[in-house]
Write an enzyme that holds these catalytic residues in place. Structure first.
Site: not given
Length: 383
Positions: A80, A143, A287, A289
């Protein structure tokens, strides 16, 4: 850059399994081979932007135990707050990039190893360029969508988690004669879905890169049932859109819009087309990660960490370590941070899945487009 004596390392972006293994490899190589001091920057870029600075010294004793086996990151991370347009408490936005540069200089660091995905490495590389900081990147993301590398740290473990979930869903699907839908992560890429879907024996695999039709899914499920099996498994990547092309997203409490809901959408849609078949959805979420990194991620992380330090020692900055042709190499950062790497619609794994009889969307892209247009036309006529 001159001689290296003090090396900084940070993790940025989303967490994944294998981050601690990378940090361990960086410290082992930097301390044992080159005699450098290593400082771990806490919470990604925030550690150098906060005052007081947030960091810790990393030495061989730090990794004398089981840190290699632990998930997450002992340094913390963040995804962020853009340092070039950072949100302030009063609601305004300010460019805090020089706070990052100043923090680097205050710690008297000579170079920086950044463990991140394509987005976070892009931001940090711009920060380093502004401050004349030597940077080497290490790709990590469940990813697996970073350009220039066949694999990123965290991907293998995430696929193992999804495959294990399919192994657990299959018996309960068979027991209750249900269609089980498993929604997995991946953002706008289908790497997790296609790899784990094949490994877990899914009947349907939906990915953002290939269009599908609800009729196509229905035909596949009917075909499975007609073959004598009483259940079916569907894997869908979170970035898959509805048949009419809409994104499935949810608004978070902090105002951010994130993927979520495509599994529920499919559940309702298939219930209308298959009223005699029970359908259930499981959203695996974060989960994927967590947990200990598997053997492949530990090997990849260790290789990347060692090679990253060697690049720093050789003064080869502005590069990202990568896995290509069964070995570790490096590529220019500008080639790796051009955006997410998607699957090729005619790629080999999609061919493998279809060779197994799995429905992976429409083989004729025009068919998916035509069906979507028909759906939109029908909806318009009904409204």
């Amino acid at each position: 850059m001159g001689d290296i004596r003090r090396l900084g390392v940070l993790t940025s972006g989303g967490d994944c399994a294998g981050l601690n293994a990378v940090i361990r490899a960086v410290v082992q190589r930097a301390v044992r081979t080159y005699g450098w001091k290593v400082l771990g920057i806490k919470d990604g870029t925030m550690g150098l932007m906060d005052r007081p600075l947030q960091y810790r010294e990393l030495d061989l004793e730090t990794f004398s135990g089981g840190v290699l086996r632990e998930g997450g990151t002992l340094l913390g991370t963040t995804n962020k707050g853009d340092p070039f347009n950072f949100p302030m408490p009063d609601g305004t936005f300010r460019d805090r990039s020089m706070d990052f540069v100043d923090g680097f200089n205050r710690l008297r660091l000579d170079a920086l190893v950044v463990i991140g995905g394509d987005g976070s490495m892009n931001i940090v590389s711009r920060l380093c360029e502004r401050g004349g900081i030597g940077m080497v990147g290490v790709p990590k993301t469940i990813d697996n969508d970073v350009h220039g590398t066949d694999y990123a740290v965290g991907f293998s473990t995430a696929c193992a988690v999804v495959t294990d979930a399919l192994d657990r869903l299959q018996p309960t699907a068979a027991s209750h004669h249900r269609v089980m839908i498993l929604e997995v992560m991946g953002r706008d890429a289908g790497h997790i879905a296609i790899n784990s879907g094949i490994a877990g024996g899914a009947d349907v695999i939906l990915i953002p890169e290939v269009g599908y039709t609800l009729d196509g899914i229905t035909r596949k499920i009917r075909g499975v049932l007609n073959e004598g099996r009483s259940h079916a498994l569907i894997v869908v990547a979170e970035g898959v859109r509805t048949e009419s092309g809409e994104k499935a997203t949810v608004a978070q409490a902090d105002g951010q819009i994130r993927y979520g809901g495509i599994g529920q959408y499919l559940t309702h849609a298939l219930a209308q087309r298959l009223p005699d078949v029970e359908t259930r959805v499981t959203v695996l979420g974060h989960v994927q990660r967590g947990g200990a990194p598997d053997a492949r991620d530990r090997m990849l992380a260790s290789s990347f960490g060692v090679h990253a330090v060697d690049l720093v020692a050789a003064g080869q900055f502005g590069r990202m370590v990568a896995w290509q042709n069964r070995g570790v190499t490096s590529v220019p950062l500008e080639e790796a941070t051009i955006g997410p790497r998607s699957l090729e619609p005619d790629g080999p794994l999609i061919g493998v899945a279809r060779g197994l009889g799995t429905y992976v969307g429409e083989e004729d892209p025009a068919r998916a487009t035509e069906t979507t247009a028909e759906t939109e036309g029908t909806a318009a006529a009904q409204s």
